[in-house]
Design a protein around this motif. Structure first.
Motif, PDB file in Angstrom:
ATOM      1  N   VAL A  76       1.062  24.441   1.628  1.00  0.00           N
ATOM      2  CA  VAL A  76       1.039  24.920   3.009  1.00  0.00           C
ATOM      3  C   VAL A  76       1.780  26.253   3.017  1.00  0.00           C
ATOM      4  O   VAL A  76       2.928  26.338   2.575  1.00  0.00           O
ATOM      5  N   TRP A  77       1.108  27.309   3.537  1.00  0.00           N
ATOM      6  CA  TRP A  77       1.641  28.666   3.449  1.00  0.00           C
ATOM      7  C   TRP A  77       2.002  29.220   4.830  1.00  0.00           C
ATOM      8  O   TRP A  77       1.283  28.998   5.797  1.00  0.00           O
ATOM      9  N   ASP A  78       3.086  29.971   4.869  1.00  0.00           N
ATOM     10  CA  ASP A  78       3.431  30.786   6.035  1.00  0.00           C
ATOM     11  C   ASP A  78       2.726  32.132   5.848  1.00  0.00           C
ATOM     12  O   ASP A  78       2.998  32.860   4.891  1.00  0.00           O
ATOM     13  N   THR A  79       1.805  32.454   6.750  1.00  0.00           N
ATOM     14  CA  THR A  79       1.005  33.666   6.592  1.00  0.00           C
ATOM     15  C   THR A  79       1.864  34.928   6.636  1.00  0.00           C
ATOM     16  O   THR A  79       1.606  35.897   5.905  1.00  0.00           O
ATOM     17  N   ASN A  80       2.864  34.945   7.490  1.00  0.00           N
ATOM     18  CA  ASN A  80       3.674  36.157   7.677  1.00  0.00           C
ATOM     19  C   ASN A  80       4.539  36.478   6.463  1.00  0.00           C
ATOM     20  O   ASN A  80       4.671  37.645   6.076  1.00  0.00           O
ATOM     21  N   THR A  81       5.117  35.453   5.851  1.00  0.00           N
ATOM     22  CA  THR A  81       5.999  35.683   4.703  1.00  0.00           C
ATOM     23  C   THR A  81       5.287  35.488   3.372  1.00  0.00           C
ATOM     24  O   THR A  81       5.784  35.911   2.336  1.00  0.00           O
ATOM     25  N   LEU A  82       4.111  34.861   3.415  1.00  0.00           N
ATOM     26  CA  LEU A  82       3.347  34.509   2.220  1.00  0.00           C
ATOM     27  C   LEU A  82       4.171  33.646   1.263  1.00  0.00           C
ATOM     28  O   LEU A  82       4.090  33.768   0.048  1.00  0.00           O
ATOM     29  N   GLN A  83       4.976  32.773   1.858  1.00  0.00           N
ATOM     30  CA  GLN A  83       5.771  31.810   1.102  1.00  0.00           C
ATOM     31  C   GLN A  83       5.281  30.400   1.431  1.00  0.00           C
ATOM     32  O   GLN A  83       4.741  30.168   2.512  1.00  0.00           O
ATOM     33  N   THR A  84       5.493  29.468   0.510  1.00  0.00           N
ATOM     34  CA  THR A  84       5.076  28.091   0.777  1.00  0.00           C
ATOM     35  C   THR A  84       6.064  27.412   1.722  1.00  0.00           C
ATOM     36  O   THR A  84       7.281  27.492   1.520  1.00  0.00           O
ATOM     37  N   ALA A  85       5.509  26.768   2.752  1.00  0.00           N
ATOM     38  CA  ALA A  85       6.338  25.993   3.676  1.00  0.00           C
ATOM     39  C   ALA A  85       6.456  24.554   3.212  1.00  0.00           C
ATOM     40  O   ALA A  85       7.424  23.861   3.543  1.00  0.00           O
ATOM     41  N   ASP A  86       5.476  24.099   2.447  1.00  0.00           N
ATOM     42  CA  ASP A  86       5.492  22.730   1.927  1.00  0.00           C
ATOM     43  C   ASP A  86       4.532  22.640   0.745  1.00  0.00           C
ATOM     44  O   ASP A  86       3.543  23.393   0.666  1.00  0.00           O
ATOM     45  N   VAL A  87       4.810  21.725  -0.165  1.00  0.00           N
ATOM     46  CA  VAL A  87       3.941  21.485  -1.315  1.00  0.00           C
ATOM     47  C   VAL A  87       3.781  19.981  -1.500  1.00  0.00           C
ATOM     48  O   VAL A  87       4.774  19.248  -1.546  1.00  0.00           O
ATOM     49  N   PHE A  88       2.545  19.528  -1.575  1.00  0.00           N
ATOM     50  CA  PHE A  88       2.243  18.122  -1.844  1.00  0.00           C
ATOM     51  C   PHE A  88       1.755  18.014  -3.286  1.00  0.00           C
ATOM     52  O   PHE A  88       0.828  18.732  -3.691  1.00  0.00           O
ATOM     53  N   ASN A  89       2.364  17.127  -4.046  1.00  0.00           N
ATOM     54  CA  ASN A  89       2.000  16.934  -5.451  1.00  0.00           C
ATOM     55  C   ASN A  89       1.227  15.627  -5.628  1.00  0.00           C
ATOM     56  O   ASN A  89       1.592  14.605  -5.047  1.00  0.00           O
ATOM     57  N   PHE A  90       0.169  15.677  -6.432  1.00  0.00           N
ATOM     58  CA  PHE A  90      -0.688  14.518  -6.655  1.00  0.00           C
ATOM     59  C   PHE A  90      -0.734  14.178  -8.137  1.00  0.00           C
ATOM     60  O   PHE A  90      -0.433  15.011  -8.996  1.00  0.00           O
ATOM     61  N   GLU A  91      -1.130  12.959  -8.414  1.00  0.00           N
ATOM     62  CA  GLU A  91      -1.224  12.508  -9.800  1.00  0.00           C
ATOM     63  C   GLU A  91      -2.526  12.954 -10.452  1.00  0.00           C
ATOM     64  O   GLU A  91      -2.644  12.944 -11.674  1.00  0.00           O
ATOM     65  N   GLU A  92      -3.502  13.315  -9.612  1.00  0.00           N
ATOM     66  CA  GLU A  92      -4.825  13.661 -10.123  1.00  0.00           C
ATOM     67  C   GLU A  92      -5.220  15.079  -9.701  1.00  0.00           C
ATOM     68  O   GLU A  92      -4.663  15.637  -8.753  1.00  0.00           O
ATOM     69  N   THR A  93      -6.211  15.631 -10.388  1.00  0.00           N
ATOM     70  CA  THR A  93      -6.785  16.920 -10.021  1.00  0.00           C
ATOM     71  C   THR A  93      -7.316  16.869  -8.590  1.00  0.00           C
ATOM     72  O   THR A  93      -7.957  15.895  -8.187  1.00  0.00           O
ATOM     73  N   VAL A  94      -7.054  17.917  -7.809  1.00  0.00           N
ATOM     74  CA  VAL A  94      -7.508  17.981  -6.423  1.00  0.00           C
ATOM     75  C   VAL A  94      -8.813  18.776  -6.353  1.00  0.00           C
ATOM     76  O   VAL A  94      -8.900  19.911  -6.829  1.00  0.00           O
ATOM     77  N   TYR A  95      -9.845  18.175  -5.761  1.00  0.00           N
ATOM     78  CA  TYR A  95     -11.145  18.828  -5.627  1.00  0.00           C
ATOM     79  C   TYR A  95     -11.368  19.459  -4.252  1.00  0.00           C
ATOM     80  O   TYR A  95     -12.078  20.457  -4.133  1.00  0.00           O
ATOM     81  N   SER A  96     -10.792  18.859  -3.222  1.00  0.00           N
ATOM     82  CA  SER A  96     -11.118  19.315  -1.872  1.00  0.00           C
ATOM     83  C   SER A  96     -10.060  18.841  -0.890  1.00  0.00           C
ATOM     84  O   SER A  96      -9.403  17.812  -1.105  1.00  0.00           O
ATOM     85  N   HIS A  97      -9.885  19.599   0.191  1.00  0.00           N
ATOM     86  CA  HIS A  97      -9.057  19.116   1.300  1.00  0.00           C
ATOM     87  C   HIS A  97      -9.612  19.667   2.605  1.00  0.00           C
ATOM     88  O   HIS A  97     -10.378  20.638   2.608  1.00  0.00           O
ATOM     89  N   HIS A  98      -9.211  19.048   3.713  1.00  0.00           N
ATOM     90  CA  HIS A  98      -9.698  19.510   5.018  1.00  0.00           C
ATOM     91  C   HIS A  98      -8.774  19.036   6.128  1.00  0.00           C
ATOM     92  O   HIS A  98      -8.293  17.903   6.104  1.00  0.00           O
ATOM     93  N   MET A  99      -8.511  19.937   7.085  1.00  0.00           N
ATOM     94  CA  MET A  99      -7.781  19.603   8.313  1.00  0.00           C
ATOM     95  C   MET A  99      -8.768  19.499   9.459  1.00  0.00           C
ATOM     96  O   MET A  99      -9.739  20.259   9.519  1.00  0.00           O
ATOM     97  N   SER A 100      -8.519  18.583  10.379  1.00  0.00           N
ATOM     98  CA  SER A 100      -9.411  18.419  11.527  1.00  0.00           C
ATOM     99  C   SER A 100      -9.387  19.663  12.405  1.00  0.00           C
ATOM    100  O   SER A 100      -8.315  20.160  12.761  1.00  0.00           O
ATOM    101  N   PRO A 101     -10.572  20.170  12.793  1.00  0.00           N
ATOM    102  CA  PRO A 101     -10.620  21.349  13.659  1.00  0.00           C
ATOM    103  C   PRO A 101     -10.317  21.031  15.124  1.00  0.00           C
ATOM    104  O   PRO A 101     -10.100  21.943  15.913  1.00  0.00           O
ATOM    105  N   VAL A 102     -10.268  19.741  15.468  1.00  0.00           N
ATOM    106  CA  VAL A 102     -10.104  19.372  16.883  1.00  0.00           C
ATOM    107  C   VAL A 102      -8.896  18.490  17.154  1.00  0.00           C
ATOM    108  O   VAL A 102      -8.588  18.194  18.312  1.00  0.00           O
ATOM    109  N   ALA A 103      -8.193  18.059  16.136  1.00  0.00           N
ATOM    110  CA  ALA A 103      -7.087  17.121  16.332  1.00  0.00           C
ATOM    111  C   ALA A 103      -5.931  17.766  17.093  1.00  0.00           C
ATOM    112  O   ALA A 103      -5.535  18.889  16.804  1.00  0.00           O
TER     113      ALA A 103
END
Length: 396
Positions: A107-134
């Motif tokens: 998760v990136w802060d656009t203004n500073t271009l620094q990471t605000a958070d990092v999620f680590n997984f045990e497996e290779t990540v192929y895809s992610h998506h946030m809800s456009p309406v939530a």
């Protein structure tokens, strides 16, 4: 609405606009922010993320969409391996997300271009998506090489759910995930196990429907029962109203499903070439009386009408395989990313036929006319470009 339809039908490679080339290897993913629709993110096989300004601030007919900033190889938080998905935060441009083969979601802060958070997984990540309406949750759905879909909560900073049903879950890697643009609790997932599932994330059991290409007809072969495709399913895209879901698979087929009933509508798109071994990012138009779908097809992009299955045209400009495309609804433009390291802009033709001329063109020929260099004889300037071009002439 008719003029918007004409503009989509007239898409062609814009020879007057370049997108600055930053990536040193293939472009895997693109996303245009939904607020101003001015800024575009790209993610590449080189692990680099680039932020572009699509606006023509020079007001000149020839211009380059410049990179505003980038997370390059020397950035301390750069992804170690290929970036597979980038997505803007749906409600403002201050934040964006990226996921990678390095088993992280950032998760990136656009203004500073620094990471605000990092999620680590045990497996290779192929895809992610946030809800456009939530509005009630900040869940990011993540598809990995494992057969489980994980939900990461941006509010708490933890992987809050693991969607895995013992008997009805996926059996192989999750290649694509997509939230419904209509209901913030409905999630679609596509897997290498040939299956597509719809989930209600509010329910403990989760899975609502497993899509069946045969619509439950028991006379069909047992091996294709409860499968969406006869191969890996590596792409998902809801229509803009959320009422239907499009899927693509390595069986070279695209299917349209009723997202409420799970019914295969049996629309025939013909062969849709798909040799991708990972997720394929395709998109639909919005703002048109007819809806169109744009699908990477080798080194081209195939354009189909969603509900009839008719192939309208093939957009040719890349010289290597196209892996992603994204639609800019304000100006009915399309951007595509390819393994040739380029991002191309496809815009409505500068000229359009006069109404009486258009009526005389046979339907079979009219669909391909917009991509021809012929027939500028009895045509007029597309109204969408009149203001910009007239002002440029005055300045010159």
């Amino acid at each position: 609405m008719k003029s918007l339809r004409v503009r989509v039908l007239g898409l062609e490679l814009n020879k007057d606009r370049d997108v600055e080339r930053i990536h040193s290897s293939g472009v895997n993913t693109l996303d245009i922010e939904p607020v101003e629709r001015r800024y575009m993110l790209s993610g590449g096989s080189d692990g680099v993320i680039v932020l572009y300004d699509l606006e023509n601030s020079s007001r000149q007919p020839y211009y380059t969409c410049k990179a505003v900033c980038s997370v390059g190889r020397n950035h301390p938080d750069v992804h170690k391996y290929s970036v597979e998905t980038v997505q803007w935060y749906p409600h403002d441009t201050g934040m964006f997300t990226s996921s990678s083969f390095d088993k992280t979601l950032k998760v990136w802060d656009t203004n500073t271009l620094q990471t605000a958070d990092v999620f680590n997984f045990e497996e290779t990540v192929y895809s992610h998506h946030m809800s456009p309406v939530a509005t009630k949750h900040c869940l990011v759905a993540v598809g990995t090489r494992g057969p489980k879909v994980q939900l990461c909560d941006l509010k708490s900073g933890s992987c809050s759910h693991i969607l895995q049903v013992v008997f009805a879950g996926h059996k192989q890697e999750i290649l694509a995930v997509s939230w419904s643009p209509r209901y913030d609790h409905i999630l679609a997932t596509a897997s290498a196990d040939s299956r597509v599932k719809l989930w209600d994330v509010r329910r403990a059991s989760g899975c609502l429907i497993t899509l069946d290409q045969n619509n439950g007809e028991k006379s069909q072969a047992a091996e294709s029962a409860n499968t969406a495709h006869n191969g890996k399913v590596n792409g998902l895209c809801f229509t803009s109203d959320g009422l239907h879901l499009l899927t693509v698979g390595t069986d070279n087929r695209m299917r349209l499903w009723n997202s409420s009933s799970g019914e295969n509508t049996l629309v025939n798109y013909g062969k849709v070439c798909n040799n991708s071994k990972k997720g394929l990012k395709f998109t639909v138009s919005c703002g048109c009386s007819s809806e169109f779908v744009f699908v990477p097809y080798g080194s081209t992009i195939a354009v189909y009408t969603v509900y009839s299955g008719e192939q309208i045209t093939m957009l040719k400009g890349h010289y290597k395989s196209v892996d992603c495309c994204v639609f800019q609804s304000n100006f009915q433009e399309l951007y595509s990313g390819s393994r040739d390291c380029n991002i191309l802009a496809w815009v409505p033709s500068l000229y359009e036929p006069l109404p009486e001329e258009d009526e005389l063109i046979p339907e079979s020929y009219r669909n391909t006319l917009s991509n021809s260099s012929m027939t500028k004889t009895k045509s007029r300037l597309n109204p969408a470009f009149e203001d910009a071009w007239s002002s440029s002439d005055e300045e010159g």
